[in-house]
Design an enzyme around this catalytic site. Structure first.
Site, PDB file in Angstrom:
ATOM      1  N   SER A  63      62.092  74.627 -37.327  1.00 56.19           N
ATOM      2  CA  SER A  63      60.681  75.007 -37.298  1.00 56.19           C
ATOM      3  C   SER A  63      60.275  75.552 -35.926  1.00 56.19           C
ATOM      4  O   SER A  63      60.906  75.256 -34.906  1.00 56.19           O
ATOM      5  CB  SER A  63      59.802  73.803 -37.630  1.00 56.19           C
ATOM      6  N   GLN A  64      59.196  76.306 -35.924  1.00 52.41           N
ATOM      7  CA  GLN A  64      58.579  76.793 -34.686  1.00 52.41           C
ATOM      8  C   GLN A  64      58.228  75.580 -33.807  1.00 52.41           C
ATOM      9  O   GLN A  64      57.752  74.563 -34.318  1.00 52.41           O
ATOM     10  CB  GLN A  64      57.311  77.536 -35.099  1.00 52.41           C
TER      11      GLN A  64
END
Ligand code: SAH
Length: 215
Positions: A63-64
């Site tokens: 994920s970011q």
């Protein structure tokens, strides 16, 4: 030239996290501590501190950084908790949660990614309080429940009943819910027998698979 990873991390914490509203000092410290470059594929390490998700193979992503930090912050951890993560992937978010809670159980449905998460956590010397389990986390992981916090790293069509059942009182569940291409990050809190729900952000995660996911 070898990148100065600690400097890249400091810049990420300042620009991507603090300026966007991540204010929990323990979360910022954990994001500064965990070497994200050790959790991305070798050939993509130069992208480790980009403001975006990164592919980790098998159609999945790490994920970011902002999403990892926001989800961790929403769990309101003090260090004593047991946390369930659904979707270990690279193991990065589990490593961050491991800095913030007493114990983390992270379930991963794809066997090669469960192995990857374990290998990454071992290499980063983070495995001491993190248990990676191979299985369908849309059913939670009853063996170590109840959980003070539950973080789901994949988008669900709806909130899996098993996750609510395995959430302690008090306890917090963060989960992306919605359509395949566009979800909202929901924060579900149980306290004194009551359940409350609010939306923390718009988001787009890979789909939650399994019995209570998109199958
Ligand atoms: N937290 C991870 C992000 C992984 S992306 C990281 O920091 O790298 C989401 C992960 O959820 C993928 O690895 C995917 O295989 C996994 N996943 C999807 N459905 C699942 C399910 N039902 N149970 C467990 N893991 C699941």
């Amino acid at each position: 030239m070898i990148p100065d990873w600690a400097a890249e991390r400091r810049r990420m914490v300042e620009v991507q996290l603090r300026r966007r509203g991540i204010h929990d000092g323990r979360v910022l410290a954990a994001m500064q501590e965990i070497p994200r470059e050790d959790f991305v594929p070798m050939e993509l390490r130069v992208l480790a501190y980009r403001d975006a998700p990164i592919t980790i193979g098998y159609g999945q992503t790490i994920s970011q950084p902002y999403m990892t930090a926001l989800m961790a912050q929403e769990l309101e951890l003090s260090g004593k908790e047991t946390v369930l993560e659904v979707g270990a992937g690279s193991g990065y978010a589990a490593a961050v949660l491991g800095c913030l809670a007493a114990r983390v159980v992270s379930v991963e449905i794809l066997p090669p990614l469960a192995r990857l998460a374990r290998a990454n956590l071992r290499r980063a010397r983070r495995e001491h309080n993190i248990h990676v389990v191979e299985g369908d986390g849309s059913w939670g992981y009853a063996e170590e429940s109840p959980y003070d916090g539950i973080s789901v790293a994949a988008g669900a069509p709806d909130i899996p009943a098993a996750l609510l059942e395995q959430l302690r009182d008090p306890g917090i569940l963060v989960i992306p819910v919605g359509a395949l291409a566009d979800q909202e990050l929901r924060v579900i809190a149980r306290r004194d027998g009551n359940i409350s729900s609010r939306v923390a952000a718009a988001c787009r995660f890979v789909p939650l698979r399994g019995g209570e996911g998109w199958r």
